[in-house]
Design an enzyme around this catalytic site. Structure first.
Site, PDB file in Angstrom:
ATOM      1  N   HIS A  64       0.823  -1.220   0.000  1.00 12.73           N
ATOM      2  CA  HIS A  64       0.000   0.000   0.000  1.00 12.73           C
ATOM      3  C   HIS A  64       0.860   1.275   0.000  1.00 12.73           C
ATOM      4  O   HIS A  64       2.069   1.198  -0.188  1.00 12.73           O
ATOM      5  CB  HIS A  64      -0.998  -0.039   1.159  1.00 12.73           C
ATOM      6  N   HIS A 157       2.686  -7.167   4.457  1.00  8.38           N
ATOM      7  CA  HIS A 157       1.324  -6.688   4.689  1.00  8.38           C
ATOM      8  C   HIS A 157       0.870  -7.056   6.099  1.00  8.38           C
ATOM      9  O   HIS A 157       1.548  -7.802   6.817  1.00  8.38           O
ATOM     10  CB  HIS A 157       0.358  -7.347   3.688  1.00  8.38           C
ATOM     11  N   GLU A 232       1.242 -11.750   5.471  1.00  5.30           N
ATOM     12  CA  GLU A 232       0.263 -11.035   6.286  1.00  5.30           C
ATOM     13  C   GLU A 232       0.745 -11.278   7.721  1.00  5.30           C
ATOM     14  O   GLU A 232       0.559 -12.366   8.274  1.00  5.30           O
ATOM     15  CB  GLU A 232      -1.145 -11.593   6.063  1.00  5.30           C
TER      16      GLU A 232
HETATM   17 ZN    ZN Z   1      -2.215  -5.257   2.646  1.00  4.89          ZN
END
Ligand code: ZN
Length: 274
Positions: A64, A157, A232
Site C-alpha cells: 500500500h 502486509h 500477512e
Molecule cells: Zn495489505
C-alpha cells in the site's frame, strides 16, 4: 547463487568499505568475475562468515501507500492481475482500531528489515521509500524483483479481518504457478518465513491452514518472476497483535523474524548452488 555472483557482491562490499574509509580504489583493482585470486577467495570467505548475505539481492515490498486514499482515481486505475483479470492499481490497506495504518506498519518493518539485511551484507531494494505517494501499482510491485535483478521478493502486509478474534500471521504464494519461480521455489520461501515467524513466538493464523495460503488473484505475486511471498504478519483488528504492530519493539521483532527466514532460505539455496 553462482560463485561469480557472490564474488561480485564481495567486491562491491569491499569497495564500499574502502570508499567509506576514504581510500581510492583504482578500477584495475576489480578483477573479472572468473579469475579470482586465492587472496580474493580467502577475503570472500572471511567476509562471508560475518556477512552471510553478501552477494544476495533482496527485494522488499511494503504494501500500500499513504497517498492512495487521497487519490482514489489513481489508486483505482485498473491494471492486469497477471492472469486474465483486472485489479485496482493499489488498495488503501487496513488499519488498527486506533487508526494506525497498514501502509505505515509495512514501511517501518521493511526499513528495519533492510537495516538488518544490509548489516549482514545483502543488497536490499524497496518498492517504495516513503508514505507520501500513490502505489506503485501491484503489477509494478510484482515485476520489481526481476527489474532490479533481486534473488527473491518479500511483500509485507497485515490483514484486516473485521472480527477482533481473528488472529495470526500467514504467508501467501501464487497458485497455480505460471512461472518457474512460482510453485515450489516460492512455497519453499513461504515455509521458511512461516517457520521463522513461528520460532520467534508469533501466532500462526487461526483460520488459514498451515499459515500458507495459495491464491490466483494477487498481481504482486502473479507478476513475480523470482521466488516471491506475501506475508500477512498479523491481524490489525486483533488487540494483542495491533499492540505489537503499533510498538517499535514489536515491529523490530517482526523484522528480525523475517531476517531469520531469509537466512534459512538463502543458506539452503547456497548449498544447492543456486
Ligand atoms: Zn495489505
Amino acid at each position: 547463487m553462482t560463485t561469480a555472483r557472490a564474488l561480485r557482491g564481495v567486491l562491491a562490499g569491499l569497495l564500499a568499505a574502502l570508499l567509506a574509509a576514504g581510500l581510492a580504489v583504482p578500477a584495475a583493482a576489480l578483477p573479472e568475475d572468473d579469475d579470482a585470486t586465492t587472496e580474493e577467495v580467502v577475503a570472500q570467505r572471511a567476509l562471508t562468515s560475518s556477512r552471510p548475505l553478501l552477494g544476495w539481492r533482496i527485494a522488499l515490498d511494503p504494501g500500500h501507500n499513504g497517498g492512495n486514499a487521497d487519490d482514489l482515481a489513481a489508486a483505482n486505475q485498473p491494471v492486469s492481475d497477471g492472469r486474465d483479470a483486472l485489479k485496482p492499481c493499489n488498495s488503501t490497506g487496513t488499519q488498527t482500531v486506533t487508526g494506525y495504518p497498514e501502509y505505515a506498519f509495512t514501511l517501518d518493518v521493511a526499513k528495519r528489515l533492510r537495516d538488518d539485511l544490509e548489516r549482514l551484507g545483502a543488497t536490499v531494494l524497496l518498492t517504495r521509500e516513503d508514505d507520501d505517494g500513490v502505489g506503485p501499482c501491484v503489477d509494478v510491485r510484482g515485476r520489481f524483483a526481476e527489474d532490479v535483478d533481486a534473488d527473491l521478493l518479500i511483500s509485507i502486509h497485515a490483514n484486516g479481518t473485521a472480527s477482533p478474534s481473528a488472529e495470526g500471521f500467514f504467508a501467501i504464494v501464487a497458485s497455480p504457478a505460471i512461472s518457474a519461480s512460482q510453485g515450489v521455489p516460492s512455497i519453499d520461501l513461504a515455509e521458511a518465513m512461516i517457520e521463522a515467524l513461528d520460532d520467534a513466538g508469533f501466532t500462526p493464523s487461526t483460520t488459514v491452514e498451515g499459515a500458507l495460503s495459495e491464491r490466483a488473484d494477487l498481481a504482486t505475486l502473479n507478476f513475480a518472476r523470482r521466488p516471491a511471498v506475501m506475508l500477512e504478519l498479523g491481524e490489525m483488528r486483533n488487540p494483542d497483535e495491533s499492540e505489537l504492530m503499533e510498538s517499535g519493539e514489536g515491529r523490530e521483532a517482526y523484522a528480525e523474524a523475517i531476517l531469520h527466514g531469509v537466512l534459512a532460505w538463502t543458506d539452503k539455496h547456497d548449498q544447492h548452488g543456486e
